[in-house]
Design a protein around this motif. Sequence first.
Motif, PDB file in Angstrom:
ATOM      1  N   MET A 172      30.673  41.712  46.483  1.00  0.00           N
ATOM      2  CA  MET A 172      30.967  43.013  47.187  1.00  0.00           C
ATOM      3  C   MET A 172      32.381  43.363  46.785  1.00  0.00           C
ATOM      4  O   MET A 172      32.868  44.531  46.349  1.00  0.00           O
ATOM      5  CB  MET A 172      30.657  43.234  48.539  1.00  0.00           C
ATOM      6  N   TYR A 173      33.406  42.159  46.887  1.00  0.00           N
ATOM      7  CA  TYR A 173      34.727  42.808  46.866  1.00  0.00           C
ATOM      8  C   TYR A 173      34.812  42.843  45.220  1.00  0.00           C
ATOM      9  O   TYR A 173      35.815  43.617  44.713  1.00  0.00           O
ATOM     10  CB  TYR A 173      35.719  41.443  47.113  1.00  0.00           C
ATOM     11  N   LEU A 174      34.194  42.458  44.377  1.00  0.00           N
ATOM     12  CA  LEU A 174      34.086  42.551  42.820  1.00  0.00           C
ATOM     13  C   LEU A 174      33.461  43.704  42.161  1.00  0.00           C
ATOM     14  O   LEU A 174      33.330  43.751  41.197  1.00  0.00           O
ATOM     15  CB  LEU A 174      33.605  41.196  42.200  1.00  0.00           C
ATOM     16  N   HIS A 175      32.997  44.432  43.379  1.00  0.00           N
ATOM     17  CA  HIS A 175      32.183  45.486  42.813  1.00  0.00           C
ATOM     18  C   HIS A 175      30.969  45.348  42.085  1.00  0.00           C
ATOM     19  O   HIS A 175      30.581  46.166  41.285  1.00  0.00           O
ATOM     20  CB  HIS A 175      32.890  46.683  42.263  1.00  0.00           C
ATOM     21  N   ARG A 176      30.317  44.205  42.026  1.00  0.00           N
ATOM     22  CA  ARG A 176      29.036  43.955  41.514  1.00  0.00           C
ATOM     23  C   ARG A 176      27.983  44.038  42.499  1.00  0.00           C
ATOM     24  O   ARG A 176      27.668  43.154  43.219  1.00  0.00           O
ATOM     25  CB  ARG A 176      29.091  42.321  41.377  1.00  0.00           C
ATOM     26  N   TYR A 177      27.760  45.299  42.707  1.00  0.00           N
ATOM     27  CA  TYR A 177      26.904  45.982  43.575  1.00  0.00           C
ATOM     28  C   TYR A 177      25.331  45.385  43.610  1.00  0.00           C
ATOM     29  O   TYR A 177      24.878  45.005  44.614  1.00  0.00           O
ATOM     30  CB  TYR A 177      26.995  47.541  43.558  1.00  0.00           C
ATOM     31  N   GLU A 178      24.848  45.125  42.445  1.00  0.00           N
ATOM     32  CA  GLU A 178      23.446  44.750  42.480  1.00  0.00           C
ATOM     33  C   GLU A 178      23.489  43.397  42.731  1.00  0.00           C
ATOM     34  O   GLU A 178      22.518  43.095  43.490  1.00  0.00           O
ATOM     35  CB  GLU A 178      22.886  45.156  41.005  1.00  0.00           C
TER      36      GLU A 178
END
Length: 651
Positions: free
Chosen positions: A383-389
Motif C-alpha cells: 500500500m505504501y509503495l502504491h502497488r494497489y493491485e
Amino acid sequence: MTLFLRATLGFEKEVMEQAGARLAEAEEAAAEHQRRAIRDPSTAHRSAIYPPGAEYALCHAEAQLMSAVVAVLNESLTESLRGFYKLRRAFTTLQEIHEAEKLYLQKQGKSGHSSRTSAASSTSNVSNNGPSSGSNARKSGAVTPSTSDDEDDFEFVDAKDDPLDLATPIGYQGHLEFPNMSSLNMQGTSGDKLNAGLPTTGQPTDVAVDSKSAAAEADQEVDLRTLTKDPIDLFIHSGTGLCFGLLQLMLSMIPPAFGRLLSLFSFRGDREAGLRMLWSATKFKKDINGAMAGLITLGFHSAALAFCDILSKDALPEARLDNLLTEMRELYPKSKLWLLEEVRMLARARKLEEAVDRLLTGPKSSLKQVEALGLFEMSLSCMYLHRYEDCAESFMKCVGMNNWGHALYYYIAGICYIELYRIHKASDPVKAKEYAAKADKHLHEVPLQTGKKRLMAKQLPFDVFVGRKIQKWDDRAKSQGCSFVDAVGVSPVVEMTYFWSGFMRMSPKHIETSLERLAWSEDTKHNPRWEKESADERAILSLMKAVCHRYLGDTDAATSTLRNDVLSWDLGQLKACEYSDTWVLPIAHYEMAVCHWTLAGGEDGDAEYLRKCSEELTIVEDWEAYDLDARIGLKIRTARETLKRIDASRS
C-alpha cells in the motif's frame, strides 16, 4: 508460550480458548510443584539466592501474565477484569522473588542500592492493617503460591493481603540495569481501593525518586552471572526481569479507553524503566525469557516507537538494535519472527522494496499465525509503495488465514481498487469498470464483517470508523445521484497510510505519488463534484497535503496549510456534515505540534517553538473522543513524555 503467541498474533477465538485452557493447566501445575517444594525443600532445586520453589513461582506468574493478556483479548469485559486481577496476583509473586534476590545481593555486599532499598522498605512497612501474609512469607523464606481458587468467584477481595504490602516495589534491585519502579504501583486513593473491593488504608505510598540518581545507580548494578552459573537461578533472574519490564512497558502504552478500568487497580507504568529491564534481560538470549525480551524490545522500537514524531535523540538506539537483531538472527536463523523484525527495520529505514522482497524470499513458518503476520506486513508495504493491485490481492489472502480483522482487509482491498478505478477512469474505461466492480464488492463486504469482534465488550474502533465511511459513501451516492465508487471522498488510501504510520516508511518518490493521488479529488476535470464538496472532505484533503509536505521536509508549507486550510474550519462546521469526519481537527493540532517541534530544531532547540508544541499537544489531549484516537495515542503520549524530560533537564 507457543499457544500464547498463536493467540496474540492471530486473535482467533478457538486458539485463544486453547491458550487459555493450556495456561490454566500451567498455572495449576506450577502452583502444585511450588507447594510441593515448600513442603519438602529437599525435593526442590537448591538455590543460594531464591527460596525453594521460586522457579515454579516464576512460571506461575508468567502463566498468569499471559493468561491476563488472553483474557483482555477475549471480547468479554468480565474476562478482562479477571485478567487484570490475575495480573495483580502475578505482580505479588514477582515482587517476592525480587525481594529474595535483593536480600542475597545485600548479604554479598553487591547491592549498591541503599537509597532505593530504604525507600522500598519504608514504603512496604507503611500499614494500618498489620502484617500481611506476603510479608510473613518473605520472612519465612518462601514465595507464597498465588492460586486461582479465589479468582473463580471473581470477587476483588483478598482479606489475607494488605494492599500496601502488594504495592509495586520501588526498584527491582537485583542485577538488571533500570531505574526505580516507583511509577508502577498498585496502590492509589482510598476511593480507588473501595471501588476495587480492596481494603482501604490511611495514606498513599508514593515515594519520589530522582530519575538521574536512579539512572546513575543503575550503572553500578551487579550482573548476576558474575556470582552464579546455576542455570535455574539465571532463568529465574532473566524471567523476573522480562516480566517486570513487560509490565512497565505495557502499562505505559495503555490507551485512554482503558484508563477507567485500570484505575480500579491503580496501575501505571514507566516506559523508560520497562525498556531498561527488557534490554538487560536480552543478555540471556539463549533462554526463552531472553529471547522473548529481545522480541519485545525489537518489536516495540520498530513497530511502535519508531513511528512517533516527537522523540529525543537517544530514543532509538539504532546500533544497539542492529546488534541485537544480528545476534538473534544468528541464534535462530530459521525463525520467521526474527525475519519479521528485520523486515520492520528495513521499512523503518525507508527500504520498502527490499522489505517486500525479503518477505517473499524468506523462510516459511510452521505457525500460520506468523505467516499471516508476515503477509499483513507485506500487504501494508505494498500500500505504501502504491502497488494497489498487489496490496488488494495480498489482503484478500489474509482473509483466509485468520478470522480477525476481516473488515480491515476488505476495506483496504476495496480502497485500493478505488485508486485503480480513478487511475484508469479516463484512459481505459473497460478496466476502470472492472476495478469499480471489485471496489464496490469489497467495500460492501465491510459492514458484514464489522461488529463480529469486540474488545472488552466494545466494538473495535476501526470497525466503527469504516462502518461510518461506507454509510457516508452510500448516502452521498443517493443524494448526489452517482455511483457508489464516484461518491467516495478524498483518497482513502492516503488516509489509511497516515493512520498506519506509512509516511515514515516511504521514500520522497512514494510521498510525491501520494500528493498526486490527493490532487485527483480537487481536479474538476476528473471529479466535477469537488466544487460542491463537503467541509470535512476539504479538510481531509488539506490535512493529508500538509502531512505530505511535512514528510518531504517542507515544514513551512505544512504549517501554512494546517493553519489556513484545516484549522480554519470550526468543529461545528464539520459536525454539520453527514457522517462527518471530525477526527481531522484534533489530528491537525497534533500535526501542528510536530511542525513546531521540527521548527524548534528538536529537544535542544528554540524554547518558544517548544512551548507552542506543548500547547498544541494540550489541545489534542483535552479533545473529545474522535475516530481512531488510539492510532495516534502512543504518539501523543510519547511526545508529552519527551517534552516533560526536556523541561526537567532545563530546570
